[in-house]
Design a protein around this motif. Structure first.
Motif, PDB file in Angstrom:
ATOM      1  N   GLY A 352       0.827  -1.207   0.000  1.00 28.11           N
ATOM      2  CA  GLY A 352       0.000   0.000   0.000  1.00 28.11           C
ATOM      3  C   GLY A 352       0.860   1.255   0.000  1.00 28.11           C
ATOM      4  O   GLY A 352       2.063   1.196  -0.264  1.00 28.11           O
ATOM      5  N   SER A 395      -1.588  -2.851   3.062  1.00 26.93           N
ATOM      6  CA  SER A 395      -2.471  -1.748   3.468  1.00 26.93           C
ATOM      7  C   SER A 395      -1.742  -0.414   3.378  1.00 26.93           C
ATOM      8  O   SER A 395      -0.524  -0.371   3.236  1.00 26.93           O
ATOM      9  N   ASP A 396      -2.515   0.654   3.540  1.00 26.20           N
ATOM     10  CA  ASP A 396      -1.933   1.997   3.591  1.00 26.20           C
ATOM     11  C   ASP A 396      -1.654   2.375   5.039  1.00 26.20           C
ATOM     12  O   ASP A 396      -2.188   1.754   5.954  1.00 26.20           O
TER      13      ASP A 396
END
Ligand code: MSP
Length: 586
Positions: A352, A395-396
């Motif tokens: 991410g 994920s971010d």
């Protein structure tokens, strides 16, 4: 913080990794190399924390594989051609070649600063790379997979592509993400992308872990359904000359993915001529060759030099912005078109973004954090630790310097650094620096004995399994829980055993030895486990333990096989404590 508790959840079995694929006759001769790549970085502006993250993630995974005793080939580098670079150079009033030299150096410096240990550095202006790109283009042209055509329409200068109605928003306009739009008419070369659509769908349906995480594979599958039309692979020199000239038309350069993506094989020893010769190339259309072509093309792959086949396929780390269409569609199809069989497709690990204030950190938005400043201020290990512990792979995360400091103080200064310091101090104070290995069976039952026993047996096994599983799932943030849980447990042991009291009691001398040995031996194992993420601290701990000094500074110093209980010998003399992670005042 992510997953930083002494909980060793069961995880699924390690998945099949690309390096374990069969290599036919080669496998008998040598163990397969673990090949890992990052994207190559545009040389139109200086590196930021997002780039640092990707490099460090790849470095950590590479180091983990070296720790397992594997041979590793880690390739990273820079993407030096293209319109963005030509424009930035023009803006700066410098020739593109000089401009990229400067920015390239910054990426090299970043690798050094962050202790990123790569094996090969890709620079797309190098002759070695250009030769491979030209060879591949010529082959595809000869096979009729590349053709010339005229196109007219709206063109996004920022994204460097022609736009279709699909790109229009609900208001009928092209969104701001496309930047400046202009109308263009131009002749160019096209690659027959769409004729490989069915193959790509089939491949993605047959291999569940072609892309990690799963939801990215789903995203890619959906995108493949929408493939229509072919891929423009050139620009007329009149418009862009900072690129690799097409081998079959000197008025054009290739643009842009055939240049950039090819780096993954051109810097690993791929030889386009080996395959071309092996398949007896002739300039006919692919369709007319049908399945016969497939068979020879695959045979052509076998003709690749052993040094290439011994490494390939790679685990390729990329950000989510370049999965669709670049890597997931163009790259896989390119490889297929030049005869790479399905079991030689790379695996894509998609991470991410680091955001700042909720938006992707990027030069064009202007919200970038300079990794050099952070590394100078807090040290490379502190930055590596933060980048690995505060984002779950895939994920971010939002960047926060405050959290970097808080993490550092909590995990590194207060937990790990403090443990190293107090352990060595106590060994010197109570035993003149000597540790004694004691059989736990000779000690009376007690809370301390039971703690020591659990953490040198059951918990060690659970920690090891957890650590390996998390790395097999490419989750260094979780894997770090294993050494940190052990450090916490060691600090707890110091509290419950109170060695300063044991030292005063003649009856408790063996128990004191057992506690001190346990702490030193745990630190040795912790150092091995943290070494992929915190190589400097790992060396620091080994140095202070006075362990494997002959390999001081070298990565071979650490081996997962050595993370077994009881390797510090009876009577070993430890070194003096030196603060590893001084507390940072926020
Ligand atoms: N040159 C192309 C890639 C060619 S690969 C054959 C490119 N370069 S880039 O410099 O823009 O990005 C390089 C990598 O850095 C990409 O994987 C991208 O996702 C990653 N990052 C750039 N900004 C990022 C963040 N803010 N956060 C995390 N990674 C991001 O694309």
């Amino acid at each position: 913080m992510t997953g930083w508790k002494p909980v060793f959840a069961r995880t699924r079995q390690a998945r099949r990794l690309p390096y374990s694929d069969s290599l036919g006759s080669l496998s008998a001769q040598m163990p397969k190399t673990f090949f890992i790549t990052t994207a190559i970085y545009y040389t139109n502006s200086s590196p930021h924390v997002g780039h640092a993250y990707e490099m460090v993630l790849a470095d950590v995974i590479a180091r983990y594989h070296r720790l397992k005793g594997e041979k590793v080939f880690f390739l990273t580098g820079v993407d030096q051609h293209g319109q963005k670079v030509q424009q930035s150079a023009a803006k700066a009033g410098i020739a593109p070649a000089d401009f990229v030299k400067d920015i390239t150096q910054k990426f090299v410096d970043l690798g050094k600063k962050l202790d990123v240990r790569y094996d090969e550095w890709a620079e797309t202006i190098s002759e070695r790379h250009k030769k491979v790109v030209r060879g591949i283009l010529q082959r595809l042209f000869d096979e009729g997979q590349i053709y010339k055509d005229k196109q007219s329409g709206y063109y996004s200068v920022r994204q460097e592509q022609f736009l279709t109605d699909k790109e229009r928003g609900s208001d009928g306009q092209f969104g701001l993400e496309w930047g400046e739009i202009e109308f263009r008419e131009e002749e160019n070369y096209y690659f027959k992308l769409s004729q490989h659509k069915d193959w790509l769908s089939h491949y993605l349906n047959s291999r569940a872990d072609a892309v990690i995480p799963d939801f990215r594979q789903t995203e890619l599958r959906n995108a493949v359904e929408k493939i229509s039309g072919d891929l423009c692979i050139s620009r007329p020199k009149s418009r862009l000359d900072w690129g690799i000239e097409l081998p079959f038309d000197k008025d054009f350069v290739t643009y842009v993915w055939f240049d950039a993506l090819t780096n993954y094989i051109s810097f690993a020893g791929y030889d386009p001529n080996a395959t071309a010769v092996a398949i007896g190339l002739r300039p006919v259309g692919l369709e007319s060759l049908g399945t016969a072509h497939r068979a020879v093309a695959t045979a052509g792959f076998e003709a690749q030099p052993p040094e290439f086949r011994e490494k390939w396929p790679a685990l390729q780390i990329i950000g989510k912005d370049i999965l669709v269409p670049a890597h997931g569609i163009y790259w896989l199809i390119m490889l297929h078109a030049i005869g790479f069989p399905e079991d030689q497709m790379p695996q894509l690990l998609v991470h991410g973004w680091w955001n700042l204030g909720g938006a992707k950190m990027s030069k064009s938005i202007g919200n970038i954090i300079d990794p050099f400043v952070l590394a100078d201020k807090y040290g490379s290990d502190a930055l590596r630790y933060y980048l690995m512990s505060e984002i779950a792979t895939g994920s971010d995360a939002d960047f926060s310097e405050g959290l970097l400091v808080a993490d550092y103080n909590h995990a590194l200064a207060n937990t790990l650094g403090n443990l190293v310091n107090r352990t060595l101090n106590m060994i010197h104070r109570f035993r003149q620096g000597v540790i004694n290995s004691i059989s736990l069976a000779t000690l009376a039952e007690s809370e301390v004995r039971s703690h020591v026993q659990t953490w040198s047996e059951d918990e060690l096994e659970a920690g090891r399994t957890f650590y390996k599983n998390k790395f097999a799932d490419f989750r260094p943030s979780n894997a770090l829980s294993a050494p940190l849980a052990r450090a916490l447990a060691c600090n707890a042991l110091v509290e419950i055993s109170a060695p300063w009291n044991l030292a005063k009691d003649k009856q408790q001398q063996k128990l004191l030895d057992a506690v001190l040995y346990h702490l030193a031996e745990s630190l040795r194992i912790i150092a091995i486990w943290i070494s992929p993420v915190l190589p400097r601290a790992a060396h620091g701990i080994f140095d202070q333990l006075n362990w494997k000094m002959e390999l001081s500074g070298k990565e071979e110093r650490f081996s997962l096989a050595d993370a077994e209980w009881g390797k510090l010998p009876d009577g070993h003399v430890v070194g003096k404590p030196v603060p590893l992670f001084p507390r940072i005042e926020p």
